[in-house]
Motif scaffolding. Structure first.
Motif, PDB file in Angstrom:
ATOM      1  N   SER A 130       1.146  -1.278   0.079  1.00 55.86           N
ATOM      2  CA  SER A 130      -0.072   0.441   0.028  1.00 55.86           C
ATOM      3  C   SER A 130       0.740   1.790  -0.094  1.00 55.86           C
ATOM      4  O   SER A 130       2.049   1.649   0.382  1.00 55.86           O
ATOM      5  CB  SER A 130      -1.328  -0.154   1.107  1.00 55.86           C
ATOM      6  OG  SER A 130      -0.415   0.090   2.669  1.00 55.86           O
ATOM      7  N   LEU A 131       0.194   2.643  -0.569  1.00 53.63           N
ATOM      8  CA  LEU A 131       1.282   3.588  -0.414  1.00 53.63           C
ATOM      9  C   LEU A 131       0.492   4.976   0.723  1.00 53.63           C
ATOM     10  O   LEU A 131      -1.276   4.957   0.042  1.00 53.63           O
ATOM     11  CB  LEU A 131       1.306   4.060  -2.033  1.00 53.63           C
ATOM     12  CG  LEU A 131       1.845   4.898  -1.803  1.00 53.63           C
ATOM     13  CD1 LEU A 131       3.515   4.931  -1.284  1.00 53.63           C
ATOM     14  CD2 LEU A 131       2.060   5.622  -3.637  1.00 53.63           C
ATOM     15  N   ALA A 132       0.922   5.221   0.971  1.00 52.99           N
ATOM     16  CA  ALA A 132       0.038   6.006   2.318  1.00 52.99           C
ATOM     17  C   ALA A 132      -1.359   5.800   2.664  1.00 52.99           C
ATOM     18  O   ALA A 132      -2.031   6.267   3.436  1.00 52.99           O
ATOM     19  CB  ALA A 132       0.018   7.556   0.975  1.00 52.99           C
ATOM     20  N   GLY A 133      -1.186   3.925   2.995  1.00 61.39           N
ATOM     21  CA  GLY A 133      -1.882   3.443   4.044  1.00 61.39           C
ATOM     22  C   GLY A 133      -3.316   3.290   3.310  1.00 61.39           C
ATOM     23  O   GLY A 133      -3.792   3.159   3.351  1.00 61.39           O
ATOM     24  N   THR A 134      -3.492   3.595   2.124  1.00 63.02           N
ATOM     25  CA  THR A 134      -4.595   3.237   0.599  1.00 63.02           C
ATOM     26  C   THR A 134      -4.275   2.651  -0.156  1.00 63.02           C
ATOM     27  O   THR A 134      -3.167   2.166  -0.786  1.00 63.02           O
ATOM     28  CB  THR A 134      -5.426   5.118   1.019  1.00 63.02           C
ATOM     29  OG1 THR A 134      -3.555   5.649  -0.190  1.00 63.02           O
ATOM     30  CG2 THR A 134      -5.425   5.577   1.438  1.00 63.02           C
ATOM     31  N   GLU A 135      -4.876   2.993  -1.632  1.00 63.97           N
ATOM     32  CA  GLU A 135      -4.517   1.842  -2.454  1.00 63.97           C
ATOM     33  C   GLU A 135      -4.054   0.775  -2.281  1.00 63.97           C
ATOM     34  O   GLU A 135      -2.296   0.085  -3.066  1.00 63.97           O
ATOM     35  CB  GLU A 135      -3.884   2.568  -2.679  1.00 63.97           C
ATOM     36  CG  GLU A 135      -4.184   4.390  -4.103  1.00 63.97           C
ATOM     37  CD  GLU A 135      -5.385   3.781  -4.848  1.00 63.97           C
ATOM     38  OE1 GLU A 135      -5.530   2.581  -5.669  1.00 63.97           O
ATOM     39  OE2 GLU A 135      -6.459   4.423  -4.929  1.00 63.97           O
ATOM     40  N   GLU A 136      -4.486  -0.234  -1.849  1.00 62.25           N
ATOM     41  CA  GLU A 136      -3.765  -1.761  -1.156  1.00 62.25           C
ATOM     42  C   GLU A 136      -3.966  -2.663  -2.395  1.00 62.25           C
ATOM     43  O   GLU A 136      -5.044  -2.487  -2.998  1.00 62.25           O
ATOM     44  CB  GLU A 136      -4.126  -2.582  -0.213  1.00 62.25           C
ATOM     45  CG  GLU A 136      -3.403  -1.866   1.218  1.00 62.25           C
ATOM     46  CD  GLU A 136      -4.119  -2.249   2.458  1.00 62.25           C
ATOM     47  OE1 GLU A 136      -5.426  -3.901   1.857  1.00 62.25           O
ATOM     48  OE2 GLU A 136      -4.123  -2.650   3.732  1.00 62.25           O
ATOM     49  N   VAL A 137      -2.521  -3.863  -2.436  1.00 67.38           N
ATOM     50  CA  VAL A 137      -2.914  -3.837  -3.975  1.00 67.38           C
ATOM     51  C   VAL A 137      -2.646  -5.478  -2.995  1.00 67.38           C
ATOM     52  O   VAL A 137      -1.319  -5.376  -2.604  1.00 67.38           O
ATOM     53  CB  VAL A 137      -1.976  -4.070  -5.041  1.00 67.38           C
ATOM     54  CG1 VAL A 137      -0.803  -3.600  -4.673  1.00 67.38           C
ATOM     55  CG2 VAL A 137      -2.061  -5.452  -5.981  1.00 67.38           C
ATOM     56  N   SER A 138      -2.831  -6.567  -3.244  1.00 68.15           N
ATOM     57  CA  SER A 138      -2.272  -7.831  -2.901  1.00 68.15           C
ATOM     58  C   SER A 138      -1.511  -8.837  -3.885  1.00 68.15           C
ATOM     59  O   SER A 138      -2.662  -9.081  -5.201  1.00 68.15           O
ATOM     60  CB  SER A 138      -3.527  -8.531  -2.387  1.00 68.15           C
ATOM     61  OG  SER A 138      -3.715  -7.815  -0.686  1.00 68.15           O
ATOM     62  N   VAL A 139      -0.553  -9.398  -3.819  1.00 69.88           N
ATOM     63  CA  VAL A 139       0.391 -10.729  -4.680  1.00 69.88           C
ATOM     64  C   VAL A 139      -0.158 -12.004  -3.892  1.00 69.88           C
ATOM     65  O   VAL A 139       0.117 -11.811  -2.920  1.00 69.88           O
ATOM     66  CB  VAL A 139       1.444  -9.974  -5.413  1.00 69.88           C
ATOM     67  CG1 VAL A 139       1.723 -10.948  -6.527  1.00 69.88           C
ATOM     68  CG2 VAL A 139       1.011  -8.521  -5.730  1.00 69.88           C
ATOM     69  N   GLU A 140      -0.741 -12.928  -5.085  1.00 72.69           N
ATOM     70  CA  GLU A 140      -0.928 -14.555  -4.630  1.00 72.69           C
ATOM     71  C   GLU A 140       0.833 -14.946  -5.185  1.00 72.69           C
ATOM     72  O   GLU A 140       0.523 -14.595  -6.370  1.00 72.69           O
ATOM     73  CB  GLU A 140      -2.068 -15.091  -5.010  1.00 72.69           C
ATOM     74  CG  GLU A 140      -2.711 -14.784  -3.842  1.00 72.69           C
ATOM     75  CD  GLU A 140      -3.070 -14.396  -2.431  1.00 72.69           C
ATOM     76  OE1 GLU A 140      -2.053 -14.929  -2.022  1.00 72.69           O
ATOM     77  OE2 GLU A 140      -3.274 -13.692  -0.984  1.00 72.69           O
ATOM     78  N   LEU A 141       0.954 -16.119  -4.682  1.00 74.36           N
ATOM     79  CA  LEU A 141       2.184 -16.022  -4.979  1.00 74.36           C
ATOM     80  C   LEU A 141       1.776 -17.806  -5.271  1.00 74.36           C
ATOM     81  O   LEU A 141       2.116 -18.445  -3.165  1.00 74.36           O
ATOM     82  CB  LEU A 141       3.694 -15.731  -4.735  1.00 74.36           C
ATOM     83  CG  LEU A 141       4.526 -14.905  -4.825  1.00 74.36           C
ATOM     84  CD1 LEU A 141       5.526 -14.667  -4.161  1.00 74.36           C
ATOM     85  CD2 LEU A 141       4.157 -14.273  -6.033  1.00 74.36           C
ATOM     86  N   SER A 142       1.844 -19.053  -5.560  1.00 69.82           N
ATOM     87  CA  SER A 142       1.560 -19.968  -5.555  1.00 69.82           C
ATOM     88  C   SER A 142       3.236 -20.835  -5.649  1.00 69.82           C
ATOM     89  O   SER A 142       4.358 -20.137  -6.611  1.00 69.82           O
ATOM     90  CB  SER A 142       0.678 -20.520  -5.742  1.00 69.82           C
ATOM     91  OG  SER A 142       0.766 -20.095  -7.476  1.00 69.82           O
ATOM     92  N   ASP A 143       2.666 -22.383  -6.089  1.00 74.35           N
ATOM     93  CA  ASP A 143       4.124 -22.831  -5.687  1.00 74.35           C
ATOM     94  C   ASP A 143       4.171 -22.932  -7.605  1.00 74.35           C
ATOM     95  O   ASP A 143       3.009 -22.824  -8.830  1.00 74.35           O
ATOM     96  CB  ASP A 143       3.438 -24.773  -5.678  1.00 74.35           C
ATOM     97  CG  ASP A 143       3.941 -24.755  -4.106  1.00 74.35           C
ATOM     98  OD1 ASP A 143       4.670 -23.808  -3.616  1.00 74.35           O
ATOM     99  OD2 ASP A 143       3.371 -25.900  -3.502  1.00 74.35           O
ATOM    100  N   GLY A 144       5.502 -22.875  -7.951  1.00 72.08           N
ATOM    101  CA  GLY A 144       5.408 -22.598  -9.477  1.00 72.08           C
ATOM    102  C   GLY A 144       5.611 -21.547 -10.265  1.00 72.08           C
ATOM    103  O   GLY A 144       6.444 -21.149 -10.923  1.00 72.08           O
ATOM    104  N   ALA A 145       5.354 -20.572  -9.469  1.00 69.26           N
ATOM    105  CA  ALA A 145       5.093 -18.786  -9.599  1.00 69.26           C
ATOM    106  C   ALA A 145       5.721 -18.235  -8.586  1.00 69.26           C
ATOM    107  O   ALA A 145       4.678 -17.728  -8.524  1.00 69.26           O
ATOM    108  CB  ALA A 145       3.400 -18.789 -10.324  1.00 69.26           C
TER     109      ALA A 145
END
Length: 780
Positions: A130-145
């Motif tokens: 997140s930037l400045a406590g807003t605009e959160e973005v989540s990224v998932e990492l799974s096996d093989g990637a």
């Protein structure tokens, strides 16, 4: 008829085809006269087309010399162009301003520890940015990637305000590092990261030290965690301000650090032990038990920042300068009407910005107008010329329509203007005329005395505007003259046009439901579960707006916090809303949000996104009120001329006789209108020289009723009539040609028959002597 007899002159030896052509050419003399007249008319039409183009060029050059705003051009000059540049708008405040740029605003950048390869496996799980406590973005990492490269690509593919760059430092060991960069500048634009990766190397950024207890009588166990992405290494001190039992009471913990920052951690009664973010991705978690007021502890942190998130800092003034901070390097509010772009920091170096009237811009417009006027005058001079030696005359010599256009244009430009409220009444007084600096243009062209013109623009700009452009004034302070359209009739202040307002324009607003005003004894606490709201202002939808967490002890304080949060929203940067606390009496009140715009497009809507803040501050039980446009009409010589409203702007309808496109701003409120009544005085219109000339040109060039169009249409009709007459003559001559040809063919046939009979007769005659001789011999 024998086929050979159809060949021209085969029998007679005459060129009968040529004879027919000669006869037809002779008979076609009326058509040749018509063709010559048609060619002459086509040349005249071409001359009118050229006249139309020259007039259009002149009209276009006048476009920027009609409205007061066309003349009020400001400019800003900067003594340190490598440090900053500046542009001035029409409303810029003239003056000289001294500034120094102490630092530029920067975006935040953090870097990971080194990895041996870009293909190192980080593990599986979620990385939340997140930037400045807003605009959160989540990224998932799974096996093989789930490699370092996979994480970099996934962050960039998410399309957030944080970008990822993978660099190879060339180090002998662990050369691969991940750099995260924020898109926005400003000291609050801190990147924060929450990682739950397991089963791999993990994401290693700044480090957070363990909790060091200073004093603690409560039973809750406090642990630290997360990453540290603050601007620099920092030591944090925590003190319990409001104690209580975890999961049962609302608990408030104050914090400060040695970088001068401070804040609060709020644990509401629903807290279940999850990590709570403090600052720069640092987290604290609290175990079951209680925290007692006064308990305190410290946590040390090591930052991963390689570029500090910081505001720009400018010192304004010289002897006792003030310090101005801004999250951007573009400053739009430091000097009214001036946009300042900071380019580089040079502490202590004074840069001067001089804001003044840009006379060169107006002079350039006037020079262009004079050039186009002179081109048109030269055209008329050429078209109206006559050379007695060669007896060559201009195509439009004696053309009454063209002469009328010429006379009206010259008159509109050279006439004396009266009752303008200025000392100027003619172009010559501001340095424009046929006689300039002891020279006389006998051909009627204009020249410019630059010194006189510049002085007039510099010393009496309002007088020049009145002389040249379209100006107006209203008697009532609630009415502001804005604009007179091309078809608005000037009245030179005589009687004026009455302005009648039947409905005052209003703002759109939202009034929340009433609730108990927060106080010192009963504060309103906003935290992670009740700090978000979403709005739609003037049909522009905001992002999720986060109101600052903390205890609010008054309605005014709460309203200001909501105002600050709205002002910081990027989506609402071009719309404006005022948040206020309205006292309802009895210890209650409500939040009211009012759009600054006017009219039916002015709206404030609260969009419920499930946050408990809506119920806490009455936003779930309020009501919206849309704005309304001003309504009214103009009164001209006792007759009503209708007008249309948009916001606070009232504009005369196009079908009006005198007030077509006349625009005024109506600032009266509904309460004032009810008190004063609909009659809001009069507005007077003056049409200066260039505005008057523009209107003259506009009338001449009207596509339906203009003199040029009517004349061109008449000439086209004449040319078409010539074509019809010529076609009719040629049709008759074609029939005559066939008759002539048939008669000559008949003549050839008769000659052929005569020749045939002659030959037969000659043969008979030739045989007669032979018969006579034979008879004589027989008788002897």
């Amino acid at each position: 008829m024998n086929a050979t007899n159809s060949i021209s002159g085969l029998i007679s030896g005459l060129d009968t085809a040529a004879l027919v052509d000669s006869l037809i050419q002779y008979d076609r003399r009326p058509a040749y006269v018509l063709e010559a007249r048609k060619a002459r008319e086509e040349l005249r039409l071409a001359a009118y087309d050229a006249l139309e183009a020259a007039m259009a060029n002149l009209k276009n050059s006048l476009t920027g010399l009609r409205r007061p705003s066309d003349f009020r051009t400001m400019r800003a000059t900067v003594t340190g162009p490598t440090i900053m540049n500046a542009t001035a708008g029409q409303n810029a405040s003239p003056g000289t301003y001294n500034l120094s740029v102490e630092q530029l605003a920067q975006s935040h950048q953090v870097v990971s520890l080194g990895y041996s390869s870009e293909d190192v496996v980080l593990g599986t799980g979620t990385v939340t940015l997140s930037l400045a406590g807003t605009e959160e973005v989540s990224v998932e990492l799974s096996d093989g990637a789930n490699t370092l490269r996979d994480l970099t690509d996934a962050i960039n593919a998410a399309g957030s305000d944080i970008t990822a760059t993978l660099v190879n430092t060339g180090s002998d060991s662990n050369p691969w590092q991940l750099i995260l960069s924020g898109a926005e500048t400003g000291e609050d634009q801190i990147i924060t990261i929450d990682s739950t990766l397991t089963g791999g190397s993990g994401l290693a950024l700044g480090t957070v030290g363990p909790v060091v207890i200073g004093a603690q009588t409560g039973t809750s166990t406090v642990t630290s965690g997360g990453h540290y992405t603050g601007n620099s290494d920092a030591n944090y001190s925590f003190t319990v301000a409001t104690g209580g039992v975890l999961g049962a009471d609302d608990i408030i913990i104050d914090w400060t650090n040695d970088q001068g920052q401070s804040g609060q951690v709020v644990l509401d009664s629903s807290y279940t032990g999850e990590p709570v973010e403090v600052f720069g991705s640092m987290t604290l978690a609290f175990g079951a038990g209680d925290l007692v007021s006064g308990d305190n502890w410290t946590v040390g942190s090591v930052a991963s920042t390689i570029q500090t998130a910081q505001d720009s800092i400018v010192k304004f003034g010289t002897s006792d300068p003030i310090t101005v901070s801004n999250s951007q390097n573009t400053l739009t509010e430091l000097v009214t009407g001036v946009t300042i772009n900071l380019l580089s920091a040079d502490p202590g170096t004074n840069v001067t910005i001089k804001v003044e009237q840009d006379t060169s811009a107006v002079t350039g417009k006037i020079e262009n107008f004079v050039n186009e006027y002179n081109n048109l005058i030269q055209f008329f001079n050429d078209q109206f010329s006559y050379d007695p030696d060669s007896e060559n005359a201009g195509l439009l010599l004696g053309d009454r329509s063209a002469m009328t256009v010429d006379n009206d244009i010259r008159y509109a430009l050279m006439k004396s203007m009266q009752n303008l409220g200025t000392e100027f009444s003619s172009l010559s007084q501001i340095g424009i005329g046929t006689s300039v600096t002891d020279t006389l243009n006998t051909d009627g062209k204009l020249a410019i005395d630059s010194e006189t013109l510049t002085a007039a623009l510099r010393d009496d700009l309002d007088g020049v505007i009145s002389l040249l452009g379209s100006t107006g004034s209203a008697l009532d302070n609630d009415i502001n003259f804005l604009n007179a359209g091309s078809h608005t009739s000037a009245n030179s202040g005589v009687n004026g046009y009455g302005v009648h307002v039947t409905t005052a324009a209003s703002h759109g607003s939202y009034a929340g439901g009433s609730f108990a005003e927060p106080s010192m004894g009963s504060p309103l606490t906003l935290g992670p579960t009740n700090d978000n709201l979403k709005l739609n202002i003037d049909s522009v939808e905001s992002d999720t707006i986060a109101v600052a967490n903390g205890n609010y002890t008054s309605g005014t304080q709460l309203a200001q916090a909501i105002q600050d949060a709205i002002d910081a929203d990027e989506e609402l940067s071009n719309v404006h809303v005022i948040v206020s606390w309205v006292d309802d009496g009895g210890g209650n009140g409500h939040i009211e949000m009012t759009s600054k715009s006017y009219g039916e497009s002015s709206k404030v809507e609260v969009m419920n996104i499930g946050s408990s803040i809506y119920g806490d501050i009455g936003l779930d039980s309020g009501a919206s009120t849309d704005g309304v446009d001003v309504e009214g009409f103009f009164m001209v010589n006792g007759e009503v001329e209708e007008a249309s409203g948009s916001g606070r702007i009232l504009t005369g309808n196009q079908e009006n006789g005198a007030t077509d496109s006349l625009s005024v701003e109506v600032t009266i409120t509904a309460a004032e209108l009810a008190s004063q009544g609909e009659d809001q005085g009069t507005v007077s219109i003056w049409s200066g020289i260039t505005d008057s000339l523009y209107k003259t040109m506009d009338n001449f060039l009207d596509e339906v009723t203009g003199t040029i169009e009517l004349r061109q249409t008449a000439m086209r009709d004449t040319i078409d009539d010539f074509d019809d007459q010529i076609k009719a003559i040629d049709s008759r001559l074609e029939i005559r040609r066939k008759r002539y040809t048939a008669e000559f063919q008949r003549m050839e046939q008769l000659i052929s028959e005569m020749q045939s009979n002659s030959n037969s007769f000659n043969s008979m005659l030739a045989s007669l002597p032979t018969i006579s001789s034979s008879s004589s011999s027989s008788s002897g």
